[in-house]
Enzyme design. Structure first.
Site, mmCIF file in Angstrom:
data_model
loop_
_atom_site.group_PDB
_atom_site.id
_atom_site.type_symbol
_atom_site.label_atom_id
_atom_site.label_comp_id
_atom_site.label_asym_id
_atom_site.label_seq_id
_atom_site.Cartn_x
_atom_site.Cartn_y
_atom_site.Cartn_z
ATOM 1 N N GLU A 1 0.802 -1.231 0.000
ATOM 2 C CA GLU A 1 0.000 0.000 0.000
ATOM 3 C C GLU A 1 0.831 1.275 0.000
ATOM 4 O O GLU A 1 0.387 2.311 -0.503
ATOM 5 C CB GLU A 1 -0.975 0.016 1.192
ATOM 6 C CG GLU A 1 -0.359 0.290 2.559
ATOM 7 C CD GLU A 1 0.241 -0.933 3.210
ATOM 8 O OE1 GLU A 1 0.553 -0.866 4.412
ATOM 9 O OE2 GLU A 1 0.396 -1.973 2.533
ATOM 10 N N LYS B 1 10.916 -10.655 -7.753
ATOM 11 C CA LYS B 1 11.953 -10.612 -8.789
ATOM 12 C C LYS B 1 13.383 -10.705 -8.271
ATOM 13 O O LYS B 1 14.316 -10.825 -9.062
ATOM 14 C CB LYS B 1 11.809 -9.328 -9.603
ATOM 15 C CG LYS B 1 12.067 -8.061 -8.799
ATOM 16 C CD LYS B 1 11.993 -6.836 -9.693
ATOM 17 C CE LYS B 1 12.383 -5.581 -8.934
ATOM 18 N NZ LYS B 1 12.387 -4.389 -9.791
ATOM 19 N N SER C 1 8.057 -10.052 -18.525
ATOM 20 C CA SER C 1 8.989 -11.152 -18.296
ATOM 21 C C SER C 1 10.414 -10.612 -18.198
ATOM 22 O O SER C 1 10.623 -9.411 -18.050
ATOM 23 C CB SER C 1 8.864 -12.195 -19.410
ATOM 24 O OG SER C 1 9.597 -13.362 -19.079
ATOM 25 N N LYS D 1 16.080 -13.434 -17.672
ATOM 26 C CA LYS D 1 16.468 -14.543 -16.797
ATOM 27 C C LYS D 1 15.621 -15.795 -17.043
ATOM 28 O O LYS D 1 15.919 -16.870 -16.519
ATOM 29 C CB LYS D 1 16.375 -14.110 -15.339
ATOM 30 C CG LYS D 1 17.402 -13.044 -14.966
ATOM 31 C CD LYS D 1 17.244 -12.564 -13.538
ATOM 32 C CE LYS D 1 18.335 -11.568 -13.191
ATOM 33 N NZ LYS D 1 18.319 -10.344 -14.011
ATOM 34 N N SER E 1 15.584 0.661 -11.122
ATOM 35 C CA SER E 1 14.438 -0.030 -10.531
ATOM 36 C C SER E 1 14.801 -0.545 -9.148
ATOM 37 O O SER E 1 15.970 -0.647 -8.783
ATOM 38 C CB SER E 1 14.006 -1.196 -11.425
ATOM 39 O OG SER E 1 15.015 -2.176 -11.485
ATOM 40 N N VAL F 1 21.339 -2.712 -9.502
ATOM 41 C CA VAL F 1 22.654 -2.453 -8.931
ATOM 42 C C VAL F 1 22.948 -0.969 -8.750
ATOM 43 O O VAL F 1 23.738 -0.592 -7.879
ATOM 44 C CB VAL F 1 23.770 -3.082 -9.801
ATOM 45 C CG1 VAL F 1 23.654 -4.582 -9.798
ATOM 46 C CG2 VAL F 1 23.739 -2.528 -11.213
#
Length: 623
Positions: free
Chosen positions: A326, A377, A416, A419, A461, A465
């Site tokens: 939230e 992820k 997707s 990976k 994101s 890294v």
């Protein structure tokens, strides 16, 4: 800040008051001095009545000067950056003052010789020019820049560079002094811009940087391509000079006249990708999003939130933001309320693992377009909790996809990852199963086009890294890299979202869309570049530490499985992998077994994953 400016009033009211006082003094000198000069500068021959008339009119003269100057906005200009246009403004204002003086004195029968009015105009204009332009005049003949101001090398001697240089030299709102200029245009070498010499081009970088030792390099090249900018940044870094780099982002600022120091930004790691940003056909995107009900699962995440931002700009009938966390949803809600107040947006909390909640949302809102971005992820975390990865990624996707088919959504787009190709970790294997679900549903559905979009690492994101490296640098290091040879493909969040939106337009069912992401990037080089961009030297100021590959981590990622093949799309940077044929019924039975196993939290769930994804490399199979 320039040293001369340090002694000037910085508050606008104090500066205006100072000018008012000087204007009163100048008015007195211009009015009475004109009488004196008119009679050959001999006080004894000046008729008494002329001198008395000048004194009688003096209060009106002072008031008229102040009011007319205010009308001409002469108190609103910062005179440290005055231009030739301001000279004309002063002349216009003093001309009006003199006309008022002539008519009022004539009406009041304060007779004066005509030469008096010419002289008072000349004295007033000259004195005001001198007062207003004193800062510019002093700068022209002396070095008024504070020696403790940041030193700057300006790269770019064109229109943008000239504007930046002018502002740095003549504005009290900026700090820094340009000590050298560089430019790739040989015709500009050796010339002077605002008193600063153009020393040369890229070949002179090392020599100039080591001579002047600047603290900053400003790249004022808005027309440079990403490749050109990358090459120049790498050339600067190759000099090993400890310098921070700032850039002027783009051509639109030059076109819109927005060139200023405030528009300069720090060099970002994205500047080192060295390729053109992905372009999408906005007409195609708008064509299938406009006036549609759009659902984004995982809408509060890095990709999901950017999807919501861009979708909101394409005039959907309704946007539904669905996420389990939230706090992220709240932040996005406050942002979109501000930026897109007219868009109908619903913010819903819940999990894609909750079958009833997913069914409820589809039944209530009947979304026509679904972007499925909800997923676990983080590779190392999913290696430690493989059952949760399967529950959330695989069966969350399965439930949302089944609901999309049941309620006749037009398009379902899965987010997707590279990976998923020959996965060596549970997260990648789970995403490969999600792609298989999409292809199975595409073959079975009569209503919905199911597609997947596969891309590499997304700069900035959550969990990437770059934020990690930045935190480590801020704390003085060390910057941790798992392996000196590890490489990854990278793209920006807006690029990733552009691909997803474009894929939705191309969707015909069963495709896996793959972005041509250019050359892969070595993570070690990424770390070194980020350290240098922060003004430090790798392994001198900030150490780099190798920690070893994490469980399930590859040295390199693949974008396309060999058996998929490749087809082009109208967007040359987006390709389509052909659907892989497998037995849908057998796959569905295996999913049922995997669901039971994951719900039981079986420790050996990897063995069941291997049955469904034969290309998955289990820990004991890794070298």
């Amino acid at each position: 800040m320039n040293s001369l400016q340090r002694y000037l009033p910085q508050d606008k009211k104090k500066r205006t008051l100072s000018l008012l006082i000087f204007d009163i003094i100048i008015s007195c000198l211009a009015s009475l001095g004109a009488v004196y000069v008119r009679f050959d500068m001999r006080y004894d021959v000046v008729p008494d009545h002329f001198f008395m008339h000048a004194l009688q009119y003096l209060p009106i003269y002072i008031i008229s000067v102040v009011l007319i100057f205010k009308f001409f906005k002469l108190y609103d200009i910062y005179w440290g950056s005055a231009t030739a246009k301001n000279l004309l403004t002063i002349m216009g204002a003093t001309a009006v003052v003199t006309l008022v003086q002539f008519f009022v004195m004539s009406i009041a029968h304060l007779d004066m010789p005509y030469g008096y009015f010419v002289l008072s105009f000349a004295f007033l204009t000259g004195a005001e020019w001198l007062l207003r332009f004193s800062l510019r005049i002093i700068k022209a003949f002396s070095d008024t820049t504070a020696k403790d101001d940041p030193t700057i090398v300006l790269y770019g001697a064109g229109e943008a560079g000239s504007a930046i240089l002018h502002e740095l030299k003549h504005s009290n709102l900026t700090e820094g002094r340009v000590v050298a200029i560089l430019d790739d245009d040989r015709n500009k070498w050796g010339r002077y811009i605002d008193g600063i010499k153009v020393e040369g081009g890229c070949g002179s970088l090392k020599k100039v940087l080591h001579q002047v030792k600047p603290q900053y390099i400003y790249l004022a090249m808005p027309s440079a391509t990403p490749t050109q900018r990358k090459q120049l940044i790498e050339a600067i870094q190759a000099t090993e000079a400890k310098v921070k780099i700032k850039v002027l982002p783009g051509m639109y600022q030059l076109i819109n006249g927005e060139i200023s120091v405030s528009k300069m930004r720090d060099v970002d790691i994205t500047d080192l990708l060295g390729r053109e940003p992905i372009k999408v056909n906005l007409d195609e995107v708008v064509g299938y999003l406009k006036d549609k009900v759009v659902l984004v699962t995982g809408g509060g995440g890095s990709i999901g939130s950017e999807l919501c931002r861009q979708i909101a700009n394409h005039h959907p009938k309704k946007l539904i933001v669905f996420d389990i966390y939230e706090n992220n949803v709240y932040d996005l809600q406050q942002e979109l309320k501000r930026t897109n107040p007219d868009v109908d947006i619903e913010y819903l909390i819940g999990s894609v693992r909750n079958t009833h909640r997913v069914e409820e949302i589809f039944a209530d809102y009947r979304p026509q377009i679904v972007f499925h971005a909800a997923a676990h992820k983080h590779v190392p975390l999913m290696e430690d909790s493989p059952n949760e990865a399967i529950k959330n990624n695989v069966f969350g996707t399965y439930k949302v996809a089944k609901a999309a088919d049941k309620y006749a959504a037009e398009r379902f787009v899965l987010i997707s990852t590279d990976k998923a190709v020959n996965p060596t970790n549970v997260m990648g294997a789970s995403k490969r199963m999600c792609e298989m679900i999409v292809q199975m549903m595409s073959r079975r559905s009569k209503h919905t086009n199911f597609v997947a979009v596969r891309f590499g690492n997304v700069l900035g994101s959550n969990g990437s890294v770059i934020p990690l490296f930045k935190k480590q640098i801020a704390h003085g290091g060390p910057v941790t890299v798992t392996h000196p040879d590890i490489i990854r493909y990278f793209m920006t969040i807006p690029e990733a979202v552009s691909l997803v939106l474009q894929a939705g337009a191309y969707a015909r069912g069963g495709e896996i869309f793959v972005l041509n992401m250019g050359d892969p990037v070595k993570i070690l080089d990424l770390a070194k570049n980020l350290i240098r961009l922060s003004g430090f030297e790798p392994d001198v100021d900030i150490p780099i530490k190798f920690t070893g590959l994490r469980p399930g981590e590859k040295l390199y990622e693949e974008m396309l499985m060999e058996e998929e093949g490749m087809k082009d799309t109208p967007n040359k940077l987006i390709h389509i992998g052909s659907p892989i044929v497998f037995d849908d019924d057998h796959f569905e039975n295996e999913l049922k077994e995997l669901n039971e196993v994951s719900q039981a939290d079986t420790p050996d769930i990897r063995r069941y994953i291997k049955k469904i994804v034969p290309t998955y490399v289990m820990p004991e199979e890794r070298k």
